[in-house]
Scaffold this active site. Structure first.
Site, PDB file in Angstrom:
ATOM      1  N   CYS A  86     -19.769   7.358   0.319  1.00  0.00           N
ATOM      2  CA  CYS A  86     -18.988   8.292   1.138  1.00  0.00           C
ATOM      3  C   CYS A  86     -19.689   9.651   1.180  1.00  0.00           C
ATOM      4  O   CYS A  86     -20.560   9.941   0.364  1.00  0.00           O
ATOM      5  CB  CYS A  86     -17.565   8.432   0.610  1.00  0.00           C
ATOM      6  SG  CYS A  86     -17.396   9.494  -0.842  1.00  0.00           S
ATOM      7  N   CYS A 126     -20.770   4.517  -4.581  1.00  0.00           N
ATOM      8  CA  CYS A 126     -20.041   4.852  -3.356  1.00  0.00           C
ATOM      9  C   CYS A 126     -20.940   5.621  -2.388  1.00  0.00           C
ATOM     10  O   CYS A 126     -21.696   6.499  -2.792  1.00  0.00           O
ATOM     11  CB  CYS A 126     -18.805   5.682  -3.699  1.00  0.00           C
ATOM     12  SG  CYS A 126     -17.814   6.131  -2.262  1.00  0.00           S
ATOM     13  N   ASP A 147      15.527  -1.232   9.971  1.00  0.00           N
ATOM     14  CA  ASP A 147      16.030  -2.159   8.956  1.00  0.00           C
ATOM     15  C   ASP A 147      16.801  -1.370   7.903  1.00  0.00           C
ATOM     16  O   ASP A 147      16.753  -0.142   7.893  1.00  0.00           O
ATOM     17  CB  ASP A 147      14.879  -2.935   8.298  1.00  0.00           C
ATOM     18  CG  ASP A 147      13.910  -2.031   7.558  1.00  0.00           C
ATOM     19  OD1 ASP A 147      13.804  -0.837   7.920  1.00  0.00           O
ATOM     20  OD2 ASP A 147      13.247  -2.487   6.623  1.00  0.00           O
ATOM     21  N   ASP A 179       6.087   2.816  11.500  1.00  0.00           N
ATOM     22  CA  ASP A 179       7.220   2.216  10.803  1.00  0.00           C
ATOM     23  C   ASP A 179       8.490   2.565  11.570  1.00  0.00           C
ATOM     24  O   ASP A 179       8.460   3.276  12.576  1.00  0.00           O
ATOM     25  CB  ASP A 179       7.269   2.684   9.349  1.00  0.00           C
ATOM     26  CG  ASP A 179       7.500   4.173   9.229  1.00  0.00           C
ATOM     27  OD1 ASP A 179       7.763   4.831  10.250  1.00  0.00           O
ATOM     28  OD2 ASP A 179       7.404   4.685   8.109  1.00  0.00           O
ATOM     29  N   SER A 180       9.606   2.069  11.111  1.00  0.00           N
ATOM     30  CA  SER A 180      10.850   2.238  11.870  1.00  0.00           C
ATOM     31  C   SER A 180      11.572   3.511  11.500  1.00  0.00           C
ATOM     32  O   SER A 180      12.515   3.913  12.169  1.00  0.00           O
ATOM     33  CB  SER A 180      11.786   1.081  11.555  1.00  0.00           C
ATOM     34  OG  SER A 180      12.226   1.179  10.203  1.00  0.00           O
ATOM     35  N   GLY A 181      11.174   4.123  10.409  1.00  0.00           N
ATOM     36  CA  GLY A 181      11.917   5.267   9.910  1.00  0.00           C
ATOM     37  C   GLY A 181      13.042   4.851   8.977  1.00  0.00           C
ATOM     38  O   GLY A 181      13.634   5.701   8.313  1.00  0.00           O
ATOM     39  N   GLY A 182      13.338   3.549   8.929  1.00  0.00           N
ATOM     40  CA  GLY A 182      14.444   3.082   8.085  1.00  0.00           C
ATOM     41  C   GLY A 182      14.264   3.539   6.636  1.00  0.00           C
ATOM     42  O   GLY A 182      15.178   4.106   6.041  1.00  0.00           O
ATOM     43  N   CYS A 242     -19.507  11.500  -2.207  1.00  0.00           N
ATOM     44  CA  CYS A 242     -20.394  11.010  -3.275  1.00  0.00           C
ATOM     45  C   CYS A 242     -21.869  11.220  -2.936  1.00  0.00           C
ATOM     46  O   CYS A 242     -22.690  11.409  -3.835  1.00  0.00           O
ATOM     47  CB  CYS A 242     -20.107   9.544  -3.580  1.00  0.00           C
ATOM     48  SG  CYS A 242     -18.532   9.333  -4.466  1.00  0.00           S
ATOM     49  N   GLY A 267      11.303  -3.798   1.210  1.00  0.00           N
ATOM     50  CA  GLY A 267      12.128  -3.761   0.005  1.00  0.00           C
ATOM     51  C   GLY A 267      11.421  -4.155  -1.276  1.00  0.00           C
ATOM     52  O   GLY A 267      12.059  -4.332  -2.313  1.00  0.00           O
ATOM     53  N   ASP A 293      -0.111  -0.722   3.538  1.00  0.00           N
ATOM     54  CA  ASP A 293      -0.263   0.723   3.740  1.00  0.00           C
ATOM     55  C   ASP A 293       0.340   1.405   2.535  1.00  0.00           C
ATOM     56  O   ASP A 293       1.214   0.844   1.860  1.00  0.00           O
ATOM     57  CB  ASP A 293       0.524   1.194   4.961  1.00  0.00           C
ATOM     58  CG  ASP A 293       2.015   1.257   4.664  1.00  0.00           C
ATOM     59  OD1 ASP A 293       2.660   0.184   4.638  1.00  0.00           O
ATOM     60  OD2 ASP A 293       2.536   2.357   4.396  1.00  0.00           O
ATOM     61  N   HIS A 300     -13.205  10.512  -0.122  1.00  0.00           N
ATOM     62  CA  HIS A 300     -13.712   9.525  -1.083  1.00  0.00           C
ATOM     63  C   HIS A 300     -12.722   8.379  -1.271  1.00  0.00           C
ATOM     64  O   HIS A 300     -13.102   7.209  -1.205  1.00  0.00           O
ATOM     65  CB  HIS A 300     -14.006  10.171  -2.436  1.00  0.00           C
ATOM     66  CG  HIS A 300     -14.220   9.141  -3.513  1.00  0.00           C
ATOM     67  ND1 HIS A 300     -15.398   8.449  -3.645  1.00  0.00           N
ATOM     68  CD2 HIS A 300     -13.368   8.634  -4.442  1.00  0.00           C
ATOM     69  CE1 HIS A 300     -15.285   7.572  -4.642  1.00  0.00           C
ATOM     70  NE2 HIS A 300     -14.051   7.662  -5.133  1.00  0.00           N
TER      71      HIS A 300
END
Lengths: 381, 381
Positions: A308, A306, A145, A91-94, A311, A218, A268, A337
């Site tokens: 994983c 599941c 941004d 990401d931009s850090g904005g 589990c 946003g 994300d 998990h």
């Protein structure tokens, strides 16, 4: 073209696709686990690989402050620094500058802020932010941004939008001038707060730059779900359909279903990893709070469907015990998990879209999980 | 016989052996990682398996208090509760009762104490302690003993020794009466504080019971290294050579070398796992403190000769960053390294003994690592 749509659901805007990046091709829709400090919290790289994750998110703001650009440059980039062989979007850090810093001042040239770690002063221009991500060697880079909270005036939102567009134009120019063999892709970010006409203006301005992908910024910043849904569908429809669409900061099953329906390809969130550390885990019957007394002698896995490592090997009773005893392994097993569960959930979404069956799939899942919307929070760590 | 000596070093008492337990055969000398709360801190079972660990230690005192005997009974034993398919040795809890409890009262019948977790009162007899370990399903069980600190009078040491022997006789009787297919082996524990004649008396009393193995208790409890070394060699020589000899509470390379030289086959300690969480890691050049500024841009692995997942994938600079950022993964990666490093170290000890070359090996390692003796601490978590 690095992005190709591979199937579209006939009943909504949901689509599957493939996104070719420098470290491998990503199937979309795709959830990106968040690796703020050059690590997805409590996960080894091999754990992520075992799940099938090949795209994670890194936080430019955090990495810029610690360990710093020069350490990562010395390591030969973020992939090498953290030993991760697959893709990284940064990401931009904005968002972090606007949410974590104790002080910030936005100017047309860039942004002044104080580090949340040690109070030191920093000034970053859009060009600096791109440069940091070039040093990181990010496969997808996000431009600086200005992210605004809900409830501001139209004028304030317009100012932030114009600055965001202007910063993107500068970032794009810089990026096109620095293209090399392994240069990552630059995405544009739409802003416009909760004003539809500003969203439209932003979309039109950033689309002109013909970038490899576009993000919606946003949203999911504290607004009510119906407001989110309305703006999401509207905003997503404004972005070019031949480019990947990325919705920043969502990660609950319910929000993901909504985003996919709106045609979103990437998302994300810290939600799956953060809530895991707080003993809250996904299951096909809805979330479980593993510290609950009722799991004391419940020897079933978190989710019987599941596969994983958690589990396959451990019970709710065991996990509850680890959380009560404040064992590190509690966070490790719960995170493992949650990420595997969500990864499989997104895989089943892709399968439903390929079958042309997404609306029915979504309705079924919501009937099972409930429509309660845990509010995910964008950014943070 | 479950234990067989497979080679003896001609130059000292060091020996290799194999110990057949219910969940597989263990090569000795063997270091047992400590899994206090039904987990070796920061390690998945699969991480332990990848290293080659097939015997870990569990803490009866901690597991008795939390999650409690009935939860583990419900799970079908500790192996099943924690999903561990290999061997478990459990201590008696004696050391923890004497070091962690806010209150304790020793009577001939057993011991009264208050939980360090919630202050609740408990009374455990030697028979209770065996029963708890039968419920845990331990592969090796340790009897309740009275562990005494350095500096007490000979009379006090004699009293504790006589009680320890008497408790062992009762434990042994109970154990022989409850033998079944998967009953674990019972070891005896030698006490006697720092009085050689009491060590001799203890050895002779416990050897009479012809148990499957014997441990040396009450050493490495804060005494100076030369005192430890002297008592260690003396005590180990008194135990029957056809049985495994277990020295409780040691885990630094230097202490391990000394123990092996004295003919010890098994040892355990929280040292490698606890110091890893404090950023202190083993290397063939001596220990490293990973928070040190000098590792900021040191992109070498912790130890270039180590093949652990951490050293194969990550640098000192990366680990330092994770420790500075207080990431869970710092503890995970450092623990993984320390246990693998120590496991390989013990493997190289076995190889040296097999070659009949242990004294030279020991001298070489000490010349490289230094003879500085980080004092390991017995017990704890």
């Amino acid at each position: 073209m690095p992005f190709a749509v591979t199937s579209c659901d006939p009943g909504c805007r949901a689509r599957t696709g493939s996104l070719a990046l420098n470290h491998g091709t990503v199937s979309t829709p795709c959830f990106m686990p968040v690796g703020t400090n050059a690590t997805v919290k409590a996960m080894k790289n091999s754990d992520l690989e075992a799940i099938g994750v090949n795209l994670i998110l890194g936080n430019t703001y955090h990495l810029y402050l610690r360990p710093g650009r020069e350490v990562i440059r010395g390591a030969g980039g973020l992939h090498s620094f953290m030993g991760w062989r697959h893709n990284i979007l940064t990401d931009s850090g904005g968002y972090q500058i606007f949410s974590l810093s104790s002080f910030r001042k936005v100017e047309d040239e860039g942004v002044l802020f104080r580090s949340h770690l040690d109070g030191s002063s920093h000034r970053l221009t859009p060009e600096d932010v791109l440069d940091i991500q070039m040093v990181l060697g990010s496969d997808v880079m996000m431009p600086l941004d200005e992210c605004t909270p809900p409830g501001i005036s139209r004028d304030a939102a317009l100012g932030a939008l114009m600055r965001t567009t202007s910063w993107l134009q500068r970032t794009s120019l810089e990026w096109r001038g620095r293209q090399a063999a392994m240069t990552g892709q630059l995405f544009g970010i739409m802003q416009g707060n909760f004003f539809k006409d500003l969203r439209l203006r932003s979309a039109s301005e950033i689309a002109e730059l013909d970038l490899p992908g576009y993000a919606i910024g946003g949203l999911s910043v504290g607004e009510e779900f119906p407001v989110f849904r309305d703006l999401l569908h509207y905003s997503a429809s404004l972005l070019p359909d031949d480019k990947p669409k990325y919705l920043m900061g969502i990660g609950t099953p319910q929000y993901i279903l909504e985003a996919v329906e709106a045609g979103i390809d990437l998302f994300d969130c810290v939600f799956p990893t953060r809530t895991a550390r707080n003993a809250r885990v996904f299951s096909s019957e809805g979330p479980l709070s593993l510290r609950n007394e009722k799991y004391k002698d419940d020897f079933r896995p978190i989710d019987e469907t599941c596969q994983c490592e958690t589990c396959r090997n451990h019970s709710r009773a065991y996990l509850r015990h680890l959380f009560k005893a404040r064992e590190i392994q509690a966070a490790v097993l719960a995170t493992c998990h949650n990420l595997m569960w969500l990864h499989n959930f997104v895989q089943s979404i892709r399968a439903a879209i390929s079958r042309g069956d997404f609306p029915r799939f979504k309705a079924e899942v919501l009937a099972r999980l409930g429509e309660t919307h845990d509010t995910p929070r964008q950014g943070g760590s």
